[in-house]
Design a protein around this motif. Structure first.
Motif, PDB file in Angstrom:
ATOM      1  N   LYS A  22      37.464  25.455  28.544  1.00  0.00           N
ATOM      2  CA  LYS A  22      37.459  26.516  29.544  1.00  0.00           C
ATOM      3  C   LYS A  22      36.209  27.386  29.485  1.00  0.00           C
ATOM      4  O   LYS A  22      35.761  27.896  30.524  1.00  0.00           O
ATOM      5  CB  LYS A  22      38.727  27.343  29.399  1.00  0.00           C
ATOM      6  CG  LYS A  22      39.989  26.550  29.732  1.00  0.00           C
ATOM      7  CD  LYS A  22      41.253  27.316  29.464  1.00  0.00           C
ATOM      8  CE  LYS A  22      42.489  26.522  29.907  1.00  0.00           C
ATOM      9  NZ  LYS A  22      42.647  25.243  29.210  1.00  0.00           N
TER      10      LYS A  22
ATOM     11  N   THR B 180      33.365  25.386  31.122  1.00  0.00           N
ATOM     12  CA  THR B 180      33.525  25.459  32.574  1.00  0.00           C
ATOM     13  C   THR B 180      32.931  26.747  33.124  1.00  0.00           C
ATOM     14  O   THR B 180      32.197  26.746  34.124  1.00  0.00           O
ATOM     15  CB  THR B 180      35.021  25.389  32.944  1.00  0.00           C
ATOM     16  OG1 THR B 180      35.573  24.172  32.465  1.00  0.00           O
ATOM     17  CG2 THR B 180      35.204  25.465  34.443  1.00  0.00           C
ATOM     18  N   VAL B 181      33.253  27.868  32.482  1.00  0.00           N
ATOM     19  CA  VAL B 181      32.771  29.175  32.941  1.00  0.00           C
ATOM     20  C   VAL B 181      31.247  29.215  32.971  1.00  0.00           C
ATOM     21  O   VAL B 181      30.630  29.671  33.945  1.00  0.00           O
ATOM     22  CB  VAL B 181      33.325  30.290  32.031  1.00  0.00           C
ATOM     23  CG1 VAL B 181      32.573  31.599  32.242  1.00  0.00           C
ATOM     24  CG2 VAL B 181      34.815  30.497  32.290  1.00  0.00           C
TER      25      VAL B 181
ATOM     26  N   SER C 151      28.975  30.940  40.544  1.00  0.00           N
ATOM     27  CA  SER C 151      29.984  30.784  41.580  1.00  0.00           C
ATOM     28  C   SER C 151      30.108  32.057  42.420  1.00  0.00           C
ATOM     29  O   SER C 151      30.157  33.164  41.874  1.00  0.00           O
ATOM     30  CB  SER C 151      31.346  30.474  40.945  1.00  0.00           C
ATOM     31  OG  SER C 151      32.375  30.506  41.901  1.00  0.00           O
TER      32      SER C 151
ATOM     33  N   PRO D 235      33.881  33.456  37.776  1.00  0.00           N
ATOM     34  CA  PRO D 235      34.884  33.012  36.804  1.00  0.00           C
ATOM     35  C   PRO D 235      35.474  34.205  36.063  1.00  0.00           C
ATOM     36  O   PRO D 235      34.857  35.259  35.948  1.00  0.00           O
ATOM     37  CB  PRO D 235      34.079  32.118  35.844  1.00  0.00           C
ATOM     38  CG  PRO D 235      32.816  31.781  36.564  1.00  0.00           C
ATOM     39  CD  PRO D 235      32.537  32.948  37.458  1.00  0.00           C
TER      40      PRO D 235
ATOM     41  N   THR E 256      35.432  35.498  29.949  1.00  0.00           N
ATOM     42  CA  THR E 256      36.014  34.617  28.930  1.00  0.00           C
ATOM     43  C   THR E 256      35.261  34.720  27.619  1.00  0.00           C
ATOM     44  O   THR E 256      34.033  34.797  27.600  1.00  0.00           O
ATOM     45  CB  THR E 256      35.978  33.148  29.422  1.00  0.00           C
ATOM     46  OG1 THR E 256      36.716  33.038  30.644  1.00  0.00           O
ATOM     47  CG2 THR E 256      36.587  32.200  28.395  1.00  0.00           C
TER      48      THR E 256
ATOM     49  N   GLN F 163      40.825  35.757  27.895  1.00  0.00           N
ATOM     50  CA  GLN F 163      40.380  36.059  29.246  1.00  0.00           C
ATOM     51  C   GLN F 163      41.003  37.357  29.746  1.00  0.00           C
ATOM     52  O   GLN F 163      42.009  37.836  29.215  1.00  0.00           O
ATOM     53  CB  GLN F 163      40.760  34.915  30.204  1.00  0.00           C
ATOM     54  CG  GLN F 163      40.056  33.609  29.908  1.00  0.00           C
ATOM     55  CD  GLN F 163      40.412  32.502  30.876  1.00  0.00           C
ATOM     56  OE1 GLN F 163      41.551  32.403  31.343  1.00  0.00           O
ATOM     57  NE2 GLN F 163      39.449  31.639  31.186  1.00  0.00           N
TER      58      GLN F 163
ATOM     59  N   THR G 198      32.678  29.179  47.796  1.00  0.00           N
ATOM     60  CA  THR G 198      32.898  28.759  46.408  1.00  0.00           C
ATOM     61  C   THR G 198      33.272  27.285  46.330  1.00  0.00           C
ATOM     62  O   THR G 198      32.803  26.562  45.445  1.00  0.00           O
ATOM     63  CB  THR G 198      33.991  29.621  45.757  1.00  0.00           C
ATOM     64  OG1 THR G 198      33.550  30.977  45.728  1.00  0.00           O
ATOM     65  CG2 THR G 198      34.263  29.160  44.330  1.00  0.00           C
TER      66      THR G 198
ATOM     67  N   TRP H 190      39.343  35.683  41.345  1.00  0.00           N
ATOM     68  CA  TRP H 190      38.570  35.157  40.228  1.00  0.00           C
ATOM     69  C   TRP H 190      38.785  33.640  40.178  1.00  0.00           C
ATOM     70  O   TRP H 190      39.859  33.143  40.525  1.00  0.00           O
ATOM     71  CB  TRP H 190      39.020  35.733  38.890  1.00  0.00           C
ATOM     72  CG  TRP H 190      38.631  37.136  38.625  1.00  0.00           C
ATOM     73  CD1 TRP H 190      37.488  37.597  38.038  1.00  0.00           C
ATOM     74  CD2 TRP H 190      39.415  38.303  38.928  1.00  0.00           C
ATOM     75  NE1 TRP H 190      37.501  38.962  37.953  1.00  0.00           N
ATOM     76  CE2 TRP H 190      38.667  39.433  38.501  1.00  0.00           C
ATOM     77  CE3 TRP H 190      40.659  38.518  39.526  1.00  0.00           C
ATOM     78  CZ2 TRP H 190      39.141  40.732  38.645  1.00  0.00           C
ATOM     79  CZ3 TRP H 190      41.131  39.797  39.670  1.00  0.00           C
ATOM     80  CH2 TRP H 190      40.372  40.892  39.237  1.00  0.00           C
ATOM     81  N   LEU H 191      37.767  32.924  39.726  1.00  0.00           N
ATOM     82  CA  LEU H 191      37.896  31.491  39.473  1.00  0.00           C
ATOM     83  C   LEU H 191      38.544  31.332  38.104  1.00  0.00           C
ATOM     84  O   LEU H 191      38.014  31.806  37.107  1.00  0.00           O
ATOM     85  CB  LEU H 191      36.522  30.828  39.519  1.00  0.00           C
ATOM     86  CG  LEU H 191      36.456  29.308  39.626  1.00  0.00           C
ATOM     87  CD1 LEU H 191      35.065  28.884  40.094  1.00  0.00           C
ATOM     88  CD2 LEU H 191      36.753  28.638  38.289  1.00  0.00           C
ATOM     89  N   SER H 192      39.686  30.675  38.065  1.00  0.00           N
ATOM     90  CA  SER H 192      40.440  30.564  36.820  1.00  0.00           C
ATOM     91  C   SER H 192      40.091  29.297  36.040  1.00  0.00           C
ATOM     92  O   SER H 192      39.716  29.363  34.878  1.00  0.00           O
ATOM     93  CB  SER H 192      41.938  30.595  37.121  1.00  0.00           C
ATOM     94  OG  SER H 192      42.702  30.426  35.952  1.00  0.00           O
ATOM     95  N   GLU H 193      40.209  28.125  36.665  1.00  0.00           N
ATOM     96  CA  GLU H 193      39.880  26.879  35.964  1.00  0.00           C
ATOM     97  C   GLU H 193      39.758  25.743  36.950  1.00  0.00           C
ATOM     98  O   GLU H 193      40.205  25.839  38.097  1.00  0.00           O
ATOM     99  CB  GLU H 193      40.926  26.550  34.897  1.00  0.00           C
ATOM    100  CG  GLU H 193      42.307  26.268  35.425  1.00  0.00           C
ATOM    101  CD  GLU H 193      43.278  25.932  34.304  1.00  0.00           C
ATOM    102  OE1 GLU H 193      42.866  25.297  33.316  1.00  0.00           O
ATOM    103  OE2 GLU H 193      44.452  26.309  34.417  1.00  0.00           O
TER     104      GLU H 193
END
Length: 332
Positions: free
Chosen positions: A124, A127-128, A134, A138, A141, A205, A260, A285-288
């Motif tokens: 995770k 990814t962020v 983005s 995100p 984190t 997070q 996005t 927010w972008l979570s995953e």
């Protein structure tokens, strides 16, 4: 005259099956059975394979031969789905998956989920960082490794920019497993200490109170299906199997997520993925992301129709990707 390459005839998931009888039955009824039926309508034979079911004869490295349970497969006829599965009961298989995916890529198979992308998508924090620009940001984190020296607090400085309460969860699990809420440094150290018993890395997070989740399934760079759900409970879960309430409806993509989805499609070179956003009612927010985002069946008849349409579109996108890959290979 150049002839068009023949289409793939097999769609093979590398899937470490260490589930219980209940898990196998649940997955067969909710996912794999419908996937097989849909694949068959597209001329594909779909099958699941543990990593150890793949054998490679490399005695002539210029002409390696690959076998699935003794049956030969080739890059021309087979698409491999190579997403890492790393739930607690599958951790022992992670290294075998990683190395096998690299071998299959080296052997020249078309992998719609490139190995580097599944590695990045599974962690995770990775990814962020990969999606740092983005348009919908995100979730803030922090990532820490647990282990034998977790009690030293050497990770304290890493949390300086994240306020309590915070969500803490394993960095590479899924399905809502292992999610906790910590309200102070003592809670935090306790959770990290427990994770150390299994050497499980964690992410912390931002805690979003009473959030709404929007999951977007993306096919060939465009939003195909959008689901809405309310996260519920102390740890804000939506997954039914771990006690959450998964109240979902198929909706249109919110306009503020358009840019996005376009950005993610550029950064994630795969024909299919899903992305989760959470909102507190004022902002997203972008979570995953999930590069093998499954969609379940047997919820209700109306939703199953949409699910079938999505899985069909996914497999067709894989077929188109394979055809392009073969054509590009012939031109080289």
């Amino acid at each position: 005259m150049t002839t068009s390459p023949s289409p793939a005839t097999r769609l093979c998931w590398i899937y470490p099956d260490r589930g219980t009888a209940w898990q196998r039955d649940y997955e067969e009824q909710g996912v794999w059975g419908a996937y097989r039926e849909i694949a068959e309508t597209l001329g594909l034979r779909m099958s699941l394979h543990k990593p150890e079911e793949v054998a490679v004869d490399g005695t002539d490295p210029t002409r390696p031969r690959v076998y699935l349970n003794g049956e030969r497969v080739t890059p021309e006829d087979t698409i491999f789905v190579t997403a890492i599965y790393s739930l607690p009961h599958q951790v022992v298989d992670v290294a075998n998956q990683v190395y096998l995916f690299t071998v299959l890529e080296t052997l020249g198979f078309y992998l719609p989920i490139p190995p580097w992308l599944t590695y990045l998508g599974e962690d995770k924090l990775a990814t962020v960082v990969h999606l740092a620009q983005s348009p919908v940001p995100p979730l803030p984190t922090v990532r820490v490794a647990s282990g034998r020296e977790a009690m030293t607090g050497h990770y304290d400085e890493a949390f300086a920019n994240l306020d309590y309460p915070m969500i803490v969860k394993p960095a590479n699990w899924g399905m809502g497993l292992g999610i906790s809420v910590v309200h102070n440094v003592h809670d935090l150290r306790g959770v990290i200490g427990l994770a150390g018993g299994a050497e499980t890395p964690l992410v912390a997070q931002l805690y979003v109170k009473d959030p709404r989740e929007t999951r977007v399934y993306v096919v060939d760079g465009r939003a195909h299906t959008v689901l809405q759900g309310n996260k519920e409970g102390y740890c804000l879960m939506v997954t039914k199997t771990v006690g959450g309430r998964h109240e979902r409806a198929f909706t249109d993509l919110p306009a503020e997520l358009d840019s996005t989805v376009a950005y993610l499609s550029e950064r994630l070179p795969t024909p299919y993925f899903s992305v989760d956003f959470i909102s507190d009612g004022e902002r997203f927010w972008l979570s995953e992301i999930e590069v093998d985002g499954a969609i379940g069946f047997s919820m209700d008849a109306e939703q199953d129709v949409v699910a079938r349409s999505l899985v069909t579109a996914r497999f067709e996108a894989y077929q188109r990707g394979h055809a392009r890959w073969l054509a590009d290979r012939e031109r080289r």
